[in-house]
Design a protein around this motif. Structure first.
Motif, PDB file in Angstrom:
ATOM      1  N   GLY A   6       0.809  -1.200   0.000  1.00 23.25           N
ATOM      2  CA  GLY A   6       0.000   0.000   0.000  1.00 23.25           C
ATOM      3  C   GLY A   6       0.846   1.254   0.000  1.00 23.25           C
ATOM      4  N   ALA A   7       0.200   2.354  -0.298  1.00 20.45           N
ATOM      5  CA  ALA A   7       0.856   3.663  -0.249  1.00 20.45           C
ATOM      6  C   ALA A   7      -0.212   4.705   0.046  1.00 20.45           C
ATOM      7  CB  ALA A   7       1.538   3.974  -1.568  1.00 20.45           C
ATOM      8  N   ILE A   8       0.166   5.706   0.843  1.00 22.55           N
ATOM      9  CA  ILE A   8      -0.770   6.789   1.122  1.00 22.55           C
ATOM     10  C   ILE A   8      -0.225   8.104   0.574  1.00 22.55           C
ATOM     11  CG2 ILE A   8      -1.688   5.683   3.192  1.00 22.55           C
ATOM     12  CD1 ILE A   8      -0.126   7.849   4.818  1.00 22.55           C
ATOM     13  N   VAL A   9      -1.161   8.958   0.197  1.00 24.32           N
ATOM     14  CA  VAL A   9      -0.820  10.313  -0.231  1.00 24.32           C
ATOM     15  C   VAL A   9      -1.664  11.245   0.628  1.00 24.32           C
ATOM     16  CG1 VAL A   9      -0.852  11.984  -2.113  1.00 24.32           C
ATOM     17  CG2 VAL A   9      -0.277   9.586  -2.574  1.00 24.32           C
ATOM     18  N   VAL A  10      -0.995  12.137   1.354  1.00 24.45           N
ATOM     19  CA  VAL A  10      -1.687  13.068   2.241  1.00 24.45           C
ATOM     20  C   VAL A  10      -1.700  14.453   1.605  1.00 24.45           C
ATOM     21  CG1 VAL A  10      -1.685  14.128   4.531  1.00 24.45           C
ATOM     22  CG2 VAL A  10      -0.908  11.761   4.268  1.00 24.45           C
ATOM     23  N   PRO A  26      -2.959   0.199  11.608  1.00 25.15           N
ATOM     24  CA  PRO A  26      -2.540  -1.009  12.332  1.00 25.15           C
ATOM     25  C   PRO A  26      -1.044  -1.304  12.243  1.00 25.15           C
ATOM     26  CG  PRO A  26      -3.570  -1.624  10.275  1.00 25.15           C
ATOM     27  CD  PRO A  26      -3.715  -0.125  10.394  1.00 25.15           C
ATOM     28  N   LYS A  27      -0.354  -0.658  11.334  1.00 23.28           N
ATOM     29  CA  LYS A  27       1.074  -0.923  11.130  1.00 23.28           C
ATOM     30  C   LYS A  27       1.971   0.230  11.579  1.00 23.28           C
ATOM     31  CE  LYS A  27       0.681  -4.961   9.248  1.00 23.28           C
ATOM     32  NZ  LYS A  27       1.291  -6.143   9.838  1.00 23.28           N
ATOM     33  N   ASP A  28       1.415   1.240  12.238  1.00 19.42           N
ATOM     34  CA  ASP A  28       2.185   2.397  12.715  1.00 19.42           C
ATOM     35  C   ASP A  28       3.007   3.050  11.606  1.00 19.42           C
ATOM     36  OD1 ASP A  28       1.257   2.169  15.372  1.00 19.42           O
ATOM     37  OD2 ASP A  28       2.738   0.622  15.792  1.00 19.42           O
ATOM     38  N   VAL A  29       2.378   3.229  10.468  1.00 22.21           N
ATOM     39  CA  VAL A  29       3.042   3.826   9.308  1.00 22.21           C
ATOM     40  C   VAL A  29       3.075   5.355   9.397  1.00 22.21           C
ATOM     41  CG1 VAL A  29       2.843   4.154   6.800  1.00 22.21           C
ATOM     42  CG2 VAL A  29       2.492   1.894   7.795  1.00 22.21           C
ATOM     43  N   ALA A  46       2.129  12.241   7.881  1.00 26.20           N
ATOM     44  CA  ALA A  46       3.022  11.798   6.811  1.00 26.20           C
ATOM     45  C   ALA A  46       3.370  10.332   7.042  1.00 26.20           C
ATOM     46  CB  ALA A  46       4.287  12.640   6.790  1.00 26.20           C
ATOM     47  N   ALA A  47       3.662   9.632   5.966  1.00 26.22           N
ATOM     48  CA  ALA A  47       4.074   8.230   6.069  1.00 26.22           C
ATOM     49  C   ALA A  47       5.522   8.183   6.526  1.00 26.22           C
ATOM     50  CB  ALA A  47       3.898   7.527   4.735  1.00 26.22           C
ATOM     51  N   GLU A  48       5.730   7.794   7.767  1.00 23.66           N
ATOM     52  CA  GLU A  48       7.085   7.701   8.316  1.00 23.66           C
ATOM     53  C   GLU A  48       7.722   6.347   8.009  1.00 23.66           C
ATOM     54  OE1 GLU A  48       8.945  10.081  10.132  1.00 23.66           O
ATOM     55  OE2 GLU A  48       7.395  11.381   9.275  1.00 23.66           O
ATOM     56  N   ARG A  49       6.889   5.330   7.838  1.00 23.06           N
ATOM     57  CA  ARG A  49       7.378   3.988   7.496  1.00 23.06           C
ATOM     58  C   ARG A  49       6.589   3.469   6.296  1.00 23.06           C
ATOM     59  NH1 ARG A  49       6.680   1.033  12.993  1.00 23.06           N
ATOM     60  NH2 ARG A  49       6.460  -0.639  11.513  1.00 23.06           N
ATOM     61  N   PRO A  50       6.754   4.092   5.131  1.00 24.07           N
ATOM     62  CA  PRO A  50       5.916   3.749   3.970  1.00 24.07           C
ATOM     63  C   PRO A  50       6.044   2.298   3.509  1.00 24.07           C
ATOM     64  CG  PRO A  50       7.724   5.184   3.325  1.00 24.07           C
ATOM     65  CD  PRO A  50       7.734   5.124   4.824  1.00 24.07           C
ATOM     66  N   ASP A  51       7.165   1.664   3.756  1.00 26.40           N
ATOM     67  CA  ASP A  51       7.340   0.276   3.322  1.00 26.40           C
ATOM     68  C   ASP A  51       6.459  -0.701   4.097  1.00 26.40           C
ATOM     69  OD1 ASP A  51       9.175   1.065   1.432  1.00 26.40           O
ATOM     70  OD2 ASP A  51      10.917   0.628   2.694  1.00 26.40           O
ATOM     71  N   ILE A  68      -6.555  11.988   2.947  1.00 23.71           N
ATOM     72  CA  ILE A  68      -5.693  10.843   2.647  1.00 23.71           C
ATOM     73  C   ILE A  68      -6.271  10.003   1.518  1.00 23.71           C
ATOM     74  CG2 ILE A  68      -4.600   8.772   3.591  1.00 23.71           C
ATOM     75  CD1 ILE A  68      -4.830  10.092   6.359  1.00 23.71           C
ATOM     76  N   GLU A  69      -5.431   9.708   0.535  1.00 28.59           N
ATOM     77  CA  GLU A  69      -5.762   8.770  -0.536  1.00 28.59           C
ATOM     78  C   GLU A  69      -4.886   7.542  -0.346  1.00 28.59           C
ATOM     79  OE1 GLU A  69      -5.674  10.301  -4.521  1.00 28.59           O
ATOM     80  OE2 GLU A  69      -6.308  12.277  -3.824  1.00 28.59           O
ATOM     81  N   VAL A  70      -5.468   6.374  -0.558  1.00 32.92           N
ATOM     82  CA  VAL A  70      -4.742   5.118  -0.369  1.00 32.92           C
ATOM     83  C   VAL A  70      -4.694   4.371  -1.693  1.00 32.92           C
ATOM     84  CG1 VAL A  70      -4.667   2.924   0.881  1.00 32.92           C
ATOM     85  CG2 VAL A  70      -5.505   4.980   2.030  1.00 32.92           C
ATOM     86  N   TYR A  71      -3.530   3.858  -1.998  1.00 31.60           N
ATOM     87  CA  TYR A  71      -3.330   3.088  -3.219  1.00 31.60           C
ATOM     88  C   TYR A  71      -2.835   1.698  -2.853  1.00 31.60           C
ATOM     89  CZ  TYR A  71      -3.636   7.638  -5.388  1.00 31.60           C
ATOM     90  OH  TYR A  71      -4.079   8.867  -5.784  1.00 31.60           O
ATOM     91  N   LYS A  72      -3.270   0.706  -3.632  1.00 35.48           N
ATOM     92  CA  LYS A  72      -2.834  -0.675  -3.412  1.00 35.48           C
ATOM     93  C   LYS A  72      -2.171  -1.198  -4.679  1.00 35.48           C
ATOM     94  CE  LYS A  72      -6.479  -2.045  -0.237  1.00 35.48           C
ATOM     95  NZ  LYS A  72      -7.515  -3.018   0.029  1.00 35.48           N
TER      96      LYS A  72
END
Length: 77
Positions: A6-10, A26-29, A46-51, A68-72
């Motif tokens: 996944g990836a988020i865009v804020v 759930p993943k503390d991203v 912001a995504a601090e742990r995008p991986d 927030i937009e989420v991409y898979k």
């Protein structure tokens, strides 16, 4: 076997720093920026742990401002 990535865009200029997305992830991203603010003076998400993002979209669902937009993406292992 495939894995979902996944990836988020804020939209940082719309974010008010409410931190609901941080609690929902759930993943503390996601984390609030520590030393940066947006045009309105708010620290923003912001995504601090995008991986580690799995694309669950919990952050986007709870965001009251729709920032927030989420991409898979399906990744082959």
């Amino acid at each position: 076997m495939s894995k979902i990535k996944g990836a988020i865009v804020v939209d940082t200029n719309r974010c008010k720093g409410c931190a609901l997305c941080i609690e929902a992830c759930p993943k503390d991203v996601i984390a609030l920026t520590a030393k940066r603010v947006n045009v309105n003076g708010y620290p923003y998400a912001a995504a601090e742990r995008p991986d580690d993002c799995i694309g669950c979209a919990s952050c986007a669902v709870v965001c009251p401002d729709g920032c927030i937009e989420v991409y898979k993406k399906k990744m082959e292992e």
